[in-house]
Design an enzyme around this catalytic site. Structure first.
Site, mmCIF file in Angstrom:
data_model
loop_
_atom_site.group_PDB
_atom_site.id
_atom_site.type_symbol
_atom_site.label_atom_id
_atom_site.label_comp_id
_atom_site.label_asym_id
_atom_site.label_seq_id
_atom_site.Cartn_x
_atom_site.Cartn_y
_atom_site.Cartn_z
ATOM 1 N N ASP A 1 -2.585 -5.108 0.477
ATOM 2 C CA ASP A 1 -2.072 -6.407 0.899
ATOM 3 C C ASP A 1 -2.724 -6.943 2.168
ATOM 4 O O ASP A 1 -3.053 -8.134 2.255
ATOM 5 C CB ASP A 1 -0.552 -6.385 1.030
ATOM 6 C CG ASP A 1 -0.027 -5.222 1.866
ATOM 7 O OD1 ASP A 1 -0.822 -4.454 2.451
ATOM 8 O OD2 ASP A 1 1.207 -5.066 1.931
ATOM 9 N N MET B 1 0.817 -1.206 0.000
ATOM 10 C CA MET B 1 0.000 0.000 0.000
ATOM 11 C C MET B 1 0.860 1.269 0.000
ATOM 12 O O MET B 1 2.066 1.217 0.200
ATOM 13 C CB MET B 1 -0.928 0.001 1.218
ATOM 14 C CG MET B 1 -1.937 -1.139 1.220
ATOM 15 S SD MET B 1 -3.005 -1.125 2.674
ATOM 16 C CE MET B 1 -3.960 0.384 2.406
ATOM 17 N N HIS B 2 0.196 2.392 -0.218
ATOM 18 C CA HIS B 2 0.724 3.743 0.020
ATOM 19 C C HIS B 2 1.755 4.230 -0.991
ATOM 20 O O HIS B 2 2.154 5.391 -0.947
ATOM 21 C CB HIS B 2 1.338 3.869 1.426
ATOM 22 C CG HIS B 2 0.519 3.312 2.534
ATOM 23 N ND1 HIS B 2 -0.781 3.692 2.761
ATOM 24 C CD2 HIS B 2 0.811 2.373 3.482
ATOM 25 C CE1 HIS B 2 -1.253 3.026 3.814
ATOM 26 N NE2 HIS B 2 -0.308 2.215 4.252
#
Length: 478
Positions: free
Chosen positions: A232, A76-77
């Site tokens: 995830d 992520m991110h």
């Protein structure tokens, strides 16, 4: 057949499951991280495509011909910046990159960010990274036409379309997490608007179909459905069947996660708990996240010139925490500290602190960090009735016994199998391709349950108190 692709930090994994959800094939391709400066962590998106090609080629051709749907899971991110021709403008700034700490603090000081996202704005989130680019790479910033998350760049390659889904989008700091939609106000605050954002779908919904040229190239059927997928951890939640309130799992991977499903939206940013959309419509989840779990053990294994498995296998039964304490803040910490600058430490070392004692201290330090996450979730009203352990660290019974005792909650271990992000993504592919719902995400069979060691509960309570005191003592030291 259904394919799940999980784009991790250290590799891309693919699993193929059949209609009965049995894994019939799997393949992996390694990835490396670039750290050009202190606090930086980057990857070239081109390498993700090379890894995806390798994984697809490794799946037997007869299975590829039977694939009906593909699901995506991913780290992520990350910030993938594209120009108007979908060319990548710079290496992706990853989830564990902390360069944007000043920008994160700037955004977090604006009350509307916490109010709309339901979260503290952490340096690793996507929005502060774009503000950093605006401040430090202004010429490049003016060329940004689209911002994608890592797995959604894979989707662009697969489908030709810019699409994101709710669970991953919730980690950008641009999503109104309660409404499950981009916030125009938050985008404006970072110099962007909706035109730079991919369209949104639910994780179990169809996001597009496989490009015909890729179907021909890899021998897949025409019209393969690409599911929305998930970040995830949300994908892992689908994989282990954590989709209802009271269900939770602890993941002992590179980072550590305590993940709890929620039937409603219950943000509490002050706790530093992540409150994100789940991969299913009308569902949310909360996470306490620590940045170094097995990463801390592997770091110590390198110092000790030993294999991590060898360090943990000879520990015997659970013992009370010793005087040596380990604080696992090797690259800062999220829950509950929200401190990108704090760094780890060994405290209380003595002449008789040997390798075994130091190993136990590392495991206990990560365990107490997870207990901090449990306490933060509890402060929001989240209750954990069932806890499952996944990830590489879950192979250590000693570690799981410590977690069960520190949290006062039995920890269940699934039967042998892969229930992580790739498996969860494949389940989402089933939902998208067939119209099925949450009933697909059943919990796995349990191989064993590790109960708290009652006689050591008090000792672990005391150990956690000493850990918290040590964390307070080193705050501000560099």
């Amino acid at each position: 057949m259904y394919l799940g692709l999980d784009l991790g930090t250290s590799g891309l994994k693919g699993v193929v499951i059949d209609d009965a959800q049995g894994i019939v094939a799997e393949a992996t391709a390694p990835l490396t991280v670039s750290r050009p400066h202190e606090g930086w962590s980057e990857q070239s998106p081109a390498y993700w495509i090379v890894a995806a090609e390798a994984v697809l080629n490794a799946i037997p051709s007869e299975l590829r011909r039977a694939i009906r749907g593909v699901g995506l899971s991913g780290q992520m991110h990350g910030a993938v910046l594209l120009n108007g021709a979908d060319d990548v403008l710079r290496p992706c700034i990853l989830w564990n990159d902390t360069r944007a700490h000043a920008e994160a603090a700037e955004l977090d000081a604006d009350p509307k960010f916490r109010a709309l996202t339901g979260n503290i704005i952490f340096p690793g989130f996507t929005a502060p990274k774009l503000l950093w680019v605006r401040h430090h790479e202004p010429a490049l910033f003016t060329k940004v036409a689209k911002v994608l998350l890592p797995k959604d760049y894979l989707r662009l390659w697969l489908t030709g379309d810019h699409v994101a889904e709710m669970s991953d989008a919730a980690g950008t700091s641009w999503l109104d997490t309660g409404k499950r939609d981009w916030s125009d106000d938050l985008l404006t605050a970072t110099g962007l608007d909706r035109s730079a954002m991919p369209r949104l779908v639910e994780g179990s919904a169809q996001s597009g179909t496989l490009r015909p040229e890729l179907a021909d190239r890899f021998g897949l059927p025409k019209g393969v459905i690409i599911a929305g997928g998930a970040g995830d951890n949300a994908a892992a939640g689908i994989g282990v069947g954590v989709v209802k309130a009271g269900q939770a799992f602890v993941s002992l991977g590179t980072s550590g996660v305590l993940f709890a499903a929620n039937d409603g939206y219950r943000p509490d940013p002050a706790t530093a708990v992540h409150t994100f959309c789940h991969a299913l419509p009308g569902k949310w989840h909360q996470m306490g996240v620590i940045l170094a779990a097995t990463d801390a053990l592997n770091w110590f294994a390198g110092i000790a010139e030993a294999e991590a498995r060898d360090l943990t296998e000879g520990l015997g039964g659970l013992k009370a925490p010793g005087k040596a304490r380990f604080l696992p803040y090797l690259g800062g910490e999220r829950t509950p500290l929200n401190d990108a600058a704090i760094r780890g430490a060994f405290i209380g070392l003595e002449h008789d602190t040997d390798r075994v004692a130091a190993t136990r201290a590392v495991l206990e330090g990560v365990t107490f960090a997870i207990r901090d996450c449990r306490d933060a979730l509890a402060a929001t009203g989240t209750k954990i009735d069932r806890l499952m352990a996944v990830g590489g660290g879950s192979k250590s019974d000693y570690w799981l016994s410590a977690i069960a005792t520190a949290l006062g909650t039995p920890v269940s271990v699934p039967v042998a199998g892969d229930y992580g992000g790739a498996f969860g993504a494949a389940r989402l592919a089933i939902m998208a391709a067939t119209g099925a719902g949450a009933e697909v995400a059943t919990p796995p069979a349990i191989a064993k349950t590790i109960d708290p060691v009652a006689v050591l509960t008090g000792a672990f309570d005391e150990g956690h108190a000493r850990y918290r005191a040590a964390a307070s003592a080193i705050k501000g030291l560099t």
